[in-house]
Every structure is written in structure tokens, then in C-alpha cells.
Enzyme design. Structure first.
Site, short mmCIF file in Angstrom:
data_model
loop_
_atom_site.label_atom_id
_atom_site.label_comp_id
_atom_site.label_asym_id
_atom_site.label_seq_id
_atom_site.Cartn_x
_atom_site.Cartn_y
_atom_site.Cartn_z
N SER A 10 31.75 37.90 40.37
CA SER A 10 32.71 38.91 40.82
C SER A 10 32.69 39.03 42.35
O SER A 10 33.73 38.97 43.02
CB SER A 10 32.36 40.25 40.16
OG SER A 10 32.98 41.32 40.80
N LYS B 281 35.49 36.98 45.37
CA LYS B 281 36.28 37.72 46.36
C LYS B 281 35.98 37.24 47.77
O LYS B 281 36.88 37.07 48.60
CB LYS B 281 36.01 39.22 46.22
CG LYS B 281 36.69 39.80 44.97
CD LYS B 281 36.37 41.25 44.75
CE LYS B 281 35.00 41.45 44.19
NZ LYS B 281 34.71 42.71 43.56
N1 URA Z 1 30.48 44.69 43.01
C1 URA Z 1 31.47 43.85 42.64
O1 URA Z 1 32.39 43.58 43.39
N2 URA Z 1 31.41 43.34 41.38
C2 URA Z 1 30.42 43.61 40.50
O2 URA Z 1 30.44 43.09 39.41
C3 URA Z 1 29.40 44.49 40.93
C4 URA Z 1 29.46 45.01 42.19
#
Ligand code: URA
Length: 432
Positions: free
Chosen positions: A181, A185
Site C-alpha cells: 500500500s 503510492k
Molecule cells: N499507511 C498506508 O498508506 N497503508 C497502509 O496499509 C498502512 C498505513
């Protein structure tokens, strides 16, 4: 999909084709939420190996817009913190490393729950905008070596959908899911290299050093498989960072730090993380040399000059960062006093964060409004001796009715001891 859920439930490895069909089917709506939820639970219990985790990260990264920073010269080094209370590091680090010659093209988030967000902190400076087109963003980095903006809805939509399901199915806390995750990003934002600040402690996501170390290794592995240099610094979040919690209050402390008058923990953390960013950005040969360079930029005033240039470039009122008494403030304040005598042995960052939200500094729900001036200024921290009646903190709010609840939360945050507690190191470990 049933076969793939069963395969993962048995702890078997899923290949690229299988993972692609899951993510594609989820995004298109072909695979319903209940099957993805079952899949997430299977991953939660059986885990994913490093190859599966890297494939998942890549699929998520490609689910939306990929920011192309190739027009900007130099190695683009991003920093990610897993979030904490009083964490204003980006406000210091971004202009500091930009002044050192590392291009900073940063996309940040908003605060939710007990932790604050960089965008909210920045918006407490009058006029400053974090909304800009891709072209403006890249132009600002080319011109000023720094731009900080919000992430739009089209950035890694797979993560938004998956996280929403994880949040309501008890599957957030899995290393592969957290790592993919966060990394998807960062990579979609165009980072060539990444410095991770993984927080451990009461106010943080990871509660133990072992967990943070495992997460660091998973994230570094993803970086290796995707040809990106990643360094993780594991740091303590057992008490808030610095002395201020709340948007404008944190901007003021960040400015003090950029001028060399900030608290020691925040300054040390910025030098540690910034040092790695300069080395990864090929601006310094080693960490020691990098830290010396950053200290010189602070003492010469160049770091604060870069901050002012950045504020001006994004439409902010430079006057208010030169005269910080012009930053937002509140109508009411209260002194929070000690009911005990002794050394402060605990100052639970989570409770302090929740108290600041009650005062108006954070959001209880996604749509809550923020009171930019609200928050807490700590007067004492772990290891300090206090007498009964001494001021422990100053609380600020525009809502007079909020002090009672905030006081209750502050009372939960403190523990006292007769003996001075052993110093708790801020920087616990570097993993690379
Ligand atoms: N921050 C995130 O962006 N994703 C997660 O899964 C946990 C913390």
C-alpha cells in the site's frame, strides 16, 4: 476467484497472472467485495512471499496515474513517515534537502484520527495552496527545487478501494498489505529512491521494534525488485515529536527548527533522515558529510530562505512565516497542570494526539473541519521532574467546551516515577 482464495488459504504462492486477475477484477467491479475480503483474510493469515508482494505493489501502482518526473533533473528522493503525533518532519526536511540540491517533488496526505497531515499543516499558512496541476507542480520543482501537493483521486485507486475493505475486515495489519500500500503510492509519485521513517510506539502503527524491522525488510525488498534504493530508519514514537501538536503550532516549531532553534529530537530526526536523502540523491558522499552540509544550511539561514521561497511559490503569506505571531491562533487557552510530583516516565503520544483532535486540531471524520490554531504545547517531556501544580502543557482551542474532554485525555497520557527513567533513544535502527 474461489480457486484463488482457496489457493491462498492453503498458503500457496499466487503467480503474476493470478494476482493480475484479482486486482483487475476488483477494480473493474467484476469481483465482488465479499470475495476480495475473503482473499484479504487468507493473505492476512498465510502471508505473501517477497515475489508476490512486489507483483501486488506493481499492479497497485499501475492501477491509476503514474507521475512522470523525468523532466526534473537529478535523483528524486522521497521520504515517507508511517505517521505520528507532532510529526512536522516534512515541513523541515523538504526545504532543507531542497536547499542542499536534492529536488523535492512531494505528494502528501491529510490528517485523520490522532495523527496530523502535512497538507493541513501547510494550509494553516494563509493563502498557501496544495492544489496544483501536474504541470504547475513540475514547473515549481524545476524553478524552486521544491513543491508539495495533495494526491489526486486517480493516484493508486486500487489502494483506496483495498484499504477501505481492509479497514472494515480486520486485515489492515499485514506486512505485505501495508508495504504494498505505501510503496505503490510512493512509486506512482515518481520516486527514484525512498527514505522511510518507520515509527514504533504508543502513537504509531507498529508497536514493537521487531514488527517495524520486518516491515522495513519487506519494503526494502519491494524496492530491490523494482530497482529503487530504499533505506528505512526506525524511530521511536513513544512520546510526541517536539513540543507542539496542532497545525499552526507545528508550523511555528518547524520554522524554529529551520532556523536552528528547534527541539533536539525533531532536529536530530531531520538531520538523520535528511542525511540519507542527500546520499541517495548523490549530493553527498556519505551520511556524515551530508549531516554537516545540512547543519551549515540551517546556520547560514539558507534552509529558512528556501522555506520562504517555497511558501511564496505556493501562494502563502511570507509575512506570517517571518512573524509567526501572525499565524492562526485561538480565542481560548488553558494550562494543564500536574497533579503529581516526580519524573515523567510516560507521555503517551496516542492520548496527546486524541486530546489535540478534541481541541479542534484534527479530524474525527473525513469531513470534519480543522481549527488551524488549536492544539497543545508541551512544557515538559519524558525524564523531566515536575512538582504538583507545575504546568505540563498549554492547551489551545476556539471551542471553550472542548477543554474538559481534552484534559481527561491528557490525564491518561502521563505516568510518573520517583526515579528518573532511562533515556529512550529516538533513532532505534537503520535498515538498508
Ligand atoms: N499507511 C498506508 O498508506 N497503508 C497502509 O496499509 C498502512 C498505513
Amino acid at each position: 476467484m474461489v480457486e484463488l482464495i482457496v489457493k491462498k488459504r492453503k498458503g500457496l504462492e499466487l503467480n503474476k497472472k493470478e494476482l493480475t486477475s484479482i486486482i483487475d477484477g476488483f477494480i473493474s467491479g467484476e469481483i465482488p467485495d465479499y470475495q476480495i475480503s475473503a482473499f484479504l483474510m487468507a493473505v492476512y493469515f498465510k502471508g505473501m512471499n517477497s515475489t508476490e508482494t512486489a507483483i501486488l505493489t506493481d499492479l497497485m501502482m499501475r492501477s491509476g496515474e503514474l507521475i512522470d518526473l523525468s523532466q526534473i533533473e537529478g535523483i528524486k528522493v522521497d521520504k515517507h513517515s508511517t505517521g505520528g503525533v507532532g510529526d512536522k518532519t516534512t515541513l523541515v526536511l523538504a526545504p532543507l534537502v531542497a536547499a542542499a540540491g536534492v529536488p523535492v517533488a512531494k505528494m502528501s496526505g491529510r490528517g485523520l484520527g490522532h495523527t496530523g497531515g502535512t497538507l493541513d499543516k501547510m494550509e494553516s499558512i494563509k493563502g498557501l495552496s496544495v492544489d496544483m496541476s501536474r504541470e504547475e507542480f513540475i514547473e515549481n520543482v524545476k524553478k524552486h527545487n521544491i513543491a508539495v501537493c495533495g494526491q489526486n483521486a486517480n493516484l493508486v485507486p486500487a489502494d483506496k478501494k483495498l484499504y477501505a475493505l481492509r479497514d472494515v475486515t480486520g486485515t489492515v495489519n499485514n506486512m505485505s498489505l501495508i508495504a504494498s500500500s505505501i510503496m505503490s503510492k510512493k512509486l506512482a509519485c515518481g520516486a527514484d529512491a525512498i527514505v522511510l521513517d518507520l515509527k514504533v510506539g504508543y502513537g504509531a502503527f507498529m508497536k514493537t521494534l521487531e514488527d517495524a524491522e520486518e516491515l522495513a525488510k519487506v519494503m526494502i525488498n519491494i524496492g530491490e525488485k523494482m530497482n529503487r534504493n530504499v533505506i528505512a530508519v526506525i524511530t521511536s514514537m513513544s512520546e510526541p515529536l517536539g513540543y507542539t501538536i496542532g497545525n499552526a503550532l507545528e508550523v511555528k516549531e518547524a520554522i524554529d527548527t529551520l532556523k536552528g532553534k528547534g527541539p533536539k529530537d525533531l532536529t536530530d530526526l531531520c538531520l538523520e533522515l535528511g542525511g540519507h536523502m542527500l546520499v541517495l540523491g548523490n549530493v553527498s558522499k556519505n551520511h556524515e558529510e551530508a549531516v554537516e552540509k545540512l547543519k551549515t544550511l540551517i546556520s547560514s539561514g539558507k534552509a529558512f530562505d528556501k522555506f520562504k521561497e517555497f511558501v511564496k511559490a505556493q501562494g502563502g503569506d511570507v509575512n506570517s512565516v517571518e512573524n509567526t505571531d501572525q499565524l492562526p491562533s485561538t480565542k481560548y487557552s488553558r494550562t494543564y497542570k500536574s497533579e503529581h510530583q516526580g519524573y515523567i516516565s510516560e507521555l503517551n503520544a496516542l492520548d496527546v494526539g486524541l486530546a489535540s483532535v478534541k481541541l479542534g486540531a484534527g479530524r474525527e471524520t473525513k469531513t470534519s473541519n480543522i481549527d488551524f490554531g488549536a492544539g497543545i504545547v508541551l512544557k515538559k517531556k519524558i525524564g523531566d521532574f515536575v512538582n504538583k501544580g507545575d504546568s505540563l502543557a498549554e492547551l489551545f482551542s476556539n471551542d471553550e467546551g472542548s477543554f474538559e474532554k481534552a484534559n481527561e485525555l491528557m490525564t491518561l497520557a502521563y505516568k510518573f516515577a520517583d526515579k528518573k527513567p532511562l533515556a529512550n533513544p529516538l533513532i532505534l535502527k537503520t535498515v538498508r
